[in-house]
Write a protein that holds these residues in place. Structure first.
Motif, short mmCIF file in Angstrom:
data_model
loop_
_atom_site.label_atom_id
_atom_site.label_comp_id
_atom_site.label_asym_id
_atom_site.label_seq_id
_atom_site.Cartn_x
_atom_site.Cartn_y
_atom_site.Cartn_z
N UNK A 69 -8.77 -1.02 -10.42
CA UNK A 69 -8.92 0.56 -10.86
C UNK A 69 -7.98 1.43 -10.80
N UNK A 70 -7.31 1.65 -12.10
CA UNK A 70 -6.41 2.81 -12.27
C UNK A 70 -5.45 2.28 -10.78
N UNK A 71 -4.33 1.02 -11.71
CA UNK A 71 -3.56 0.23 -11.49
C UNK A 71 -4.04 0.11 -9.27
N UNK A 72 -4.48 0.27 -8.92
CA UNK A 72 -5.13 0.36 -7.79
C UNK A 72 -4.26 1.38 -6.34
N UNK A 73 -4.38 2.43 -7.55
CA UNK A 73 -4.57 3.64 -6.05
C UNK A 73 -5.89 4.32 -5.62
N UNK A 74 -5.88 4.55 -4.59
CA UNK A 74 -6.86 5.42 -4.33
C UNK A 74 -7.09 6.42 -4.51
N UNK A 75 -6.22 7.37 -5.42
CA UNK A 75 -6.28 9.29 -5.89
C UNK A 75 -5.03 9.04 -6.94
N UNK A 76 -6.30 9.00 -8.35
CA UNK A 76 -5.77 8.56 -9.39
C UNK A 76 -4.96 9.94 -9.86
N UNK A 90 1.99 6.73 -4.36
CA UNK A 90 0.74 6.64 -4.30
C UNK A 90 -0.09 5.70 -3.44
N UNK A 91 -0.87 6.06 -2.61
CA UNK A 91 -1.58 5.24 -1.98
C UNK A 91 -1.89 3.88 -2.69
N UNK A 92 -2.54 2.75 -3.03
CA UNK A 92 -2.69 1.99 -2.99
C UNK A 92 -3.43 0.59 -1.91
N UNK A 93 -5.17 0.36 -2.90
CA UNK A 93 -5.63 -0.47 -1.88
C UNK A 93 -5.68 -1.88 -2.15
N UNK A 94 -5.93 -2.21 -0.87
CA UNK A 94 -4.69 -3.67 -0.38
C UNK A 94 -6.30 -4.42 -1.26
N UNK A 95 -7.64 -4.68 -1.37
CA UNK A 95 -8.21 -5.46 -1.57
C UNK A 95 -8.88 -4.72 -4.00
N UNK A 96 -7.87 -4.64 -4.54
CA UNK A 96 -8.44 -4.03 -5.79
C UNK A 96 -9.23 -4.77 -6.52
N UNK A 97 -9.61 -6.29 -6.31
CA UNK A 97 -11.07 -6.14 -7.17
C UNK A 97 -12.07 -6.23 -6.03
N UNK A 98 -12.15 -5.89 -5.18
CA UNK A 98 -13.62 -5.70 -3.84
C UNK A 98 -13.44 -4.16 -4.39
N UNK A 99 -12.76 -3.50 -4.47
CA UNK A 99 -12.96 -1.63 -4.57
C UNK A 99 -13.43 -1.77 -5.75
N UNK A 100 -12.79 -2.33 -7.10
CA UNK A 100 -13.63 -2.15 -8.15
C UNK A 100 -15.27 -2.17 -8.23
N UNK A 101 -15.35 -3.45 -7.66
CA UNK A 101 -16.46 -3.95 -7.57
C UNK A 101 -17.68 -3.11 -6.91
N UNK A 102 -17.32 -2.80 -5.66
CA UNK A 102 -17.83 -1.76 -5.41
C UNK A 102 -18.27 -0.26 -5.43
N UNK A 103 -17.47 0.08 -6.47
CA UNK A 103 -17.69 1.64 -7.69
C UNK A 103 -18.48 0.37 -8.22
N UNK A 104 -18.49 -0.26 -9.09
CA UNK A 104 -19.35 -0.65 -10.08
C UNK A 104 -20.75 -0.83 -9.85
N UNK A 109 0.88 -1.22 -0.02
CA UNK A 109 -0.30 -0.04 0.35
C UNK A 109 0.45 1.79 0.01
N UNK A 110 2.17 0.83 0.15
CA UNK A 110 2.95 2.32 0.30
C UNK A 110 2.96 3.18 -1.09
N UNK A 111 3.12 2.92 -2.48
CA UNK A 111 2.76 3.49 -3.89
C UNK A 111 3.79 2.51 -4.05
N UNK A 112 4.56 1.70 -4.77
CA UNK A 112 5.63 1.60 -5.61
C UNK A 112 4.93 0.40 -6.07
N UNK A 113 4.50 -0.56 -5.34
CA UNK A 113 3.19 -1.91 -6.04
C UNK A 113 1.61 -1.56 -5.40
N UNK A 114 1.57 -2.67 -5.95
CA UNK A 114 -0.14 -3.54 -5.75
C UNK A 114 -0.21 -4.41 -5.69
N UNK A 115 -0.92 -4.73 -4.82
CA UNK A 115 -2.29 -5.88 -5.01
C UNK A 115 -1.94 -6.77 -6.88
#
Length: 287
Positions: free
Chosen positions: A216-223, A230-244, A204-210
């Motif tokens: 979405x957006x390379x798992x970035x919290x803020x595009x 850039x801070x990244x989401x720990x569960x990018x797939x669920x985050x994308x699902x919630x946005x959808x 989540x520190x900005x230089x990698x992602x799950x």
């Protein structure tokens, strides 16, 4: 030949996950001229030239004295692989773990980029789908491995596929059946989401992602946070699902879970229920 190969690799990798540029046309992209594009410049002068005739010949002892304090630094960890060879004589001047098999850090991206371009070609599109779930109104968002997927027009990667476009397609396909649930299918990538050797702050520190097949957006919290740090989401797939789910009009707080898409050839929908045909989110090109 080596210079040409490296150029192709860098172009392929950058165009897959970063931003399209003037070299996109070399790989078959159909984009128009980039605003402010400059005329091609002459080939640059090589950075490294031949050594002067009076330069001392490197020796194994000299190279070892220069490198041992560096490669032995505690911050590099216990696995450091180094091989130094004199390109003029072919003599090996220094080696530390040179014969040990290892993953060459970010260089792996170059190999991956070349492999994808060779196997799929520069015009291949990475698709994100929505298909009917097992119950009326359930929509399954199926990740295809596109890290550039955006939620809307404010995504990090210009020209990426968008979930808001897909949501409109799904609502039309459902007809009068209101969406009731969103399930995400990220099973295309079955391996671990984090590399075992990563430091604890990398995910989540900005230089990698799950690493998931749906994000979405390379798992970035803020595009808008930039390409690095850039801070990244720990569960990018669920985050994308919630946005959808929000884009489909489901109430805030609606639970989104992981699951599998309905297999091809499954039983048709009950009478009176319009089955939503698979819909493409306008996939993202390898460019």
């Amino acid at each position: 030949m080596l210079a040409a190969v490296l150029l192709l690799v860098v172009v392929g990798t950058g165009l897959v996950v970063v931003r399209p540029g003037p070299v996109a046309g070399w790989l078959g992209a159909d984009a128009g001229p980039t605003a402010g594009a400059r005329e091609p410049e002459a080939a640059p002068v090589p950075v490294l030239g031949l050594p002067a005739g009076t330069a001392p010949v490197p020796t194994p002892e000299g190279v070892r004295a220069a490198l041992d304090p560096l490669v032995g630094a505690a911050g590099l960890g216990s696995r450091v692989n180094v091989s130094v060879t004199d390109v003029t004589t072919g003599q090996e001047l220094y080696g530390r773990g040179a014969d040990d098999g290892t993953v060459p850090a970010s260089v792996t991206k170059l190999v991956t980029g070349v492999t994808v371009l060779a196997a799929r070609g520069p015009a291949y599109r990475i698709g994100t789908r929505a298909v009917a779930g097992a119950t009326p109104g359930e929509v399954v968002l199926v990740g295809g491995g596109d890290p550039t997927l955006a939620i809307d027009a404010n995504g990090f990667y210009p020209g990426a596929a968008r979930l808001d476009v897909l949501a409109e397609q799904v609502k039309q396909a459902l007809g009068g059946t209101p969406p009731t649930k969103v399930t995400v299918d990220s099973t295309l990538f079955p391996g671990p989401v984090y590399e075992p050797g990563w430091d604890a702050d990398i995910p989540t520190g900005g230089y990698g992602a799950a690493i998931t097949a749906l994000m979405t957006d390379g798992a970035r919290v803020d595009p808008d946070a930039g390409s690095k740090g850039a801070e990244r989401y720990r569960t990018p797939d669920l985050t994308a699902g919630r946005a959808f789910a929000r884009l489909l009009g489901l109430p805030a707080g609606t639970k989104v879970e992981r699951g599998g898409a309905r297999p091809l050839g499954a039983a048709p929908a009950p009478p009176g229920r319009p089955p939503p045909a698979p819909s493409w989110a306008g996939s993202s090109r390898l460019r």
